[in-house]
Design an enzyme around this catalytic site. Structure first.
Site, mmCIF file in Angstrom:
data_model
loop_
_atom_site.group_PDB
_atom_site.id
_atom_site.type_symbol
_atom_site.label_atom_id
_atom_site.label_comp_id
_atom_site.label_asym_id
_atom_site.label_seq_id
_atom_site.Cartn_x
_atom_site.Cartn_y
_atom_site.Cartn_z
ATOM 1 C CG HIS A 33 -40.095 69.816 37.878
ATOM 2 N ND1 HIS A 33 -38.885 69.315 37.469
ATOM 3 C CD2 HIS A 33 -39.799 70.716 38.849
ATOM 4 C CE1 HIS A 33 -37.906 69.880 38.164
ATOM 5 N NE2 HIS A 33 -38.437 70.731 39.014
ATOM 6 C CB THR B 214 -32.217 63.478 39.133
ATOM 7 O OG1 THR B 214 -32.116 64.888 38.946
ATOM 8 C CG2 THR B 214 -31.742 63.108 40.523
HETATM 9 P P1 NAD Z 1 -31.812 64.885 33.080
HETATM 10 O O1 NAD Z 1 -32.250 64.557 31.683
HETATM 11 O O2 NAD Z 1 -31.086 66.164 33.312
HETATM 12 O O3 NAD Z 1 -30.850 63.718 33.596
HETATM 13 C C1 NAD Z 1 -31.181 62.364 33.462
HETATM 14 C C2 NAD Z 1 -30.304 61.552 34.383
HETATM 15 O O4 NAD Z 1 -30.743 60.206 34.329
HETATM 16 C C3 NAD Z 1 -28.809 61.554 33.982
HETATM 17 O O5 NAD Z 1 -28.021 61.743 35.133
HETATM 18 C C4 NAD Z 1 -28.592 60.149 33.398
HETATM 19 O O6 NAD Z 1 -27.279 59.657 33.621
HETATM 20 C C5 NAD Z 1 -29.598 59.349 34.175
HETATM 21 N N1 NAD Z 1 -30.102 58.153 33.511
HETATM 22 C C6 NAD Z 1 -30.228 57.918 32.179
HETATM 23 N N2 NAD Z 1 -30.751 56.693 31.974
HETATM 24 C C7 NAD Z 1 -30.991 56.163 33.210
HETATM 25 C C8 NAD Z 1 -31.533 54.942 33.654
HETATM 26 N N3 NAD Z 1 -31.959 54.013 32.789
HETATM 27 N N4 NAD Z 1 -31.643 54.723 34.988
HETATM 28 C C9 NAD Z 1 -31.207 55.656 35.877
HETATM 29 N N5 NAD Z 1 -30.673 56.825 35.506
HETATM 30 C C10 NAD Z 1 -30.567 57.082 34.194
HETATM 31 O O7 NAD Z 1 -33.116 64.748 34.010
HETATM 32 P P2 NAD Z 1 -33.567 65.450 35.396
HETATM 33 O O8 NAD Z 1 -32.423 65.459 36.350
HETATM 34 O O9 NAD Z 1 -34.849 64.828 35.769
HETATM 35 O O10 NAD Z 1 -33.836 66.982 35.054
HETATM 36 C C11 NAD Z 1 -34.346 67.449 33.859
HETATM 37 C C12 NAD Z 1 -35.742 68.042 33.868
HETATM 38 O O11 NAD Z 1 -36.389 67.412 32.779
HETATM 39 C C13 NAD Z 1 -36.655 67.839 35.029
HETATM 40 O O12 NAD Z 1 -37.160 69.085 35.382
HETATM 41 C C14 NAD Z 1 -37.822 66.986 34.509
HETATM 42 O O13 NAD Z 1 -39.056 67.540 34.930
HETATM 43 C C15 NAD Z 1 -37.730 67.107 33.022
HETATM 44 N N6 NAD Z 1 -37.986 65.854 32.257
HETATM 45 C C16 NAD Z 1 -38.921 64.953 32.675
HETATM 46 C C17 NAD Z 1 -39.143 63.784 31.953
HETATM 47 C C18 NAD Z 1 -40.207 62.822 32.447
HETATM 48 O O14 NAD Z 1 -41.151 63.238 33.096
HETATM 49 N N7 NAD Z 1 -40.069 61.512 32.186
HETATM 50 C C19 NAD Z 1 -38.394 63.521 30.799
HETATM 51 C C20 NAD Z 1 -37.435 64.472 30.391
HETATM 52 C C21 NAD Z 1 -37.249 65.632 31.136
#
Ligand code: NAD
Ligand code: ZN
Length: 256
Positions: A127, A197
């Site tokens: 992404h 994820t």
């Molecule tokens: P999502 O926000 O949809 O889901 C997050 C997942 O992480 C959930 O299933 C949750 O239960 C789990 N989670 C929460 N805390 C956790 C922890 N400490 N350890 C392990 N798991 C944990 O995120 P996604 O599936 O990556 O999809 C959302 C989109 O958001 C992606 O396209 C991504 O590019 C983008 N995004 C990226 C970032 C980043 O780069 N850090 C941050 C926010 C969103």
């Protein structure tokens, strides 16, 4: 039977063995991996400062066209929080797992650079990368030495177009070369580690099913059940920073 909240020692042991013995390991990561570095997941973001806005409505080309300043500010704030953050034990553990594996591809949906800063290499950035910008008209990368994020409003390219973050927005296509590498890695792996994820963003969410359909063992690390849990052979309930360090093999496999 319901699983207990604690990670079952037996599952952890099995997962550790599968990771250590994998010939071709794939790690698919999502926003949850960076949550313990203080970077909100999309779900967390809905509770915070930007809770009035739906990320899906800010992270899109039409949103940028309509209100470039607002989208820029949202990303600028996210960029600043990435810059201020440090890799957590989960990022560092994945880097160690990669360095001790025969073959390990990391496919990340994260737009932060914490995996690389934690020591991982050759991460497939599905992404994009929030630390970089490109022109919204001609796609040329930002070429000046000073960070584009120093600007409070989107700076302009030489062509007159506005700069935007170099991330894949909703409604946009993934880079086909990167996506093909991810597909190949998922189709050829024997073990897939799926970390933090929700499986709600396609097509990244198709990768665990593809790996499972080719016979790979799927290990999911997440505090909660997700749409991907149906493909998981093992669900290690817990946070990435707590669980991943327990999966690091003690050494490279003998004979490799
Ligand atoms: P999502 O926000 O949809 O889901 C997050 C997942 O992480 C959930 O299933 C949750 O239960 C789990 N989670 C929460 N805390 C956790 C922890 N400490 N350890 C392990 N798991 C944990 O995120 P996604 O599936 O990556 O999809 C959302 C989109 O958001 C992606 O396209 C991504 O590019 C983008 N995004 C990226 C970032 C980043 O780069 N850090 C941050 C926010 C969103
Ligand atoms: Zn341009």
């Amino acid at each position: 039977m319901q699983r207990s909240a604690a990670i079952e020692t037996e599952s952890l042991q099995r997962a550790r063995d599968q990771v250590a013995q994998a010939r071709h390991l794939v790690c698919l990561t999502g926003a949850g991996l960076s949550a313990e570095s203080g970077i909100p997941t999309f779900r967390d973001a809905q509770k915070g400062l930007w809770s009035r806005f739906d990320p899906a409505e800010l992270a899109s080309e039409p949103a940028f066209r309509k209100a470039p300043g607002r989208v820029w500010s949202w990303y600028r704030e996210r960029y600043e929080s990435v810059r201020a953050a440090s890799p957590n034990p989960g990022h560092k553990a994945l880097a160690l797992i990669q360095s001790r594996a025969r073959d390990c591809r990391i496919v990340s949906q994260n737009v932060d650079d914490l995996l690389e800063r934690g020591g991982a290499s050759n991460v497939y950035r599905l992404h994009g990368d929030i630390t970089r910008c490109k022109c919204s008209e001609c796609a040329r990368p930002w070429a000046h030495p000073a960070s584009p994020w120093k600007h409070e409003a989107p700076p302009t390219c030489d062509c007159g177009g506005l700069m935007r973050p170099d991330v894949v927005w909703f409604g946009e296509f993934l880079d086909p070369a990167i996506w093909n590498r991810c597909l190949e890695a998922a189709a050829n792996c024997d073990v897939a580690l799926v970390v933090g994820t929700s499986g709600m963003v396609a097509p990244a969410s198709d990768l665990p099913e593809l790996a499972a359909s080719q016979g790979a063992a799927i290990i999911e690390v997440n505090p909660e059940r997700t749409g991907l849990s149906q493909w998981a052979d093992l669900w290690l309930q817990g946070s990435a920073a707590r669980v991943l360090p327990a999966l690091v093999p003690s050494a490279r496999p003998a004979g490799d």
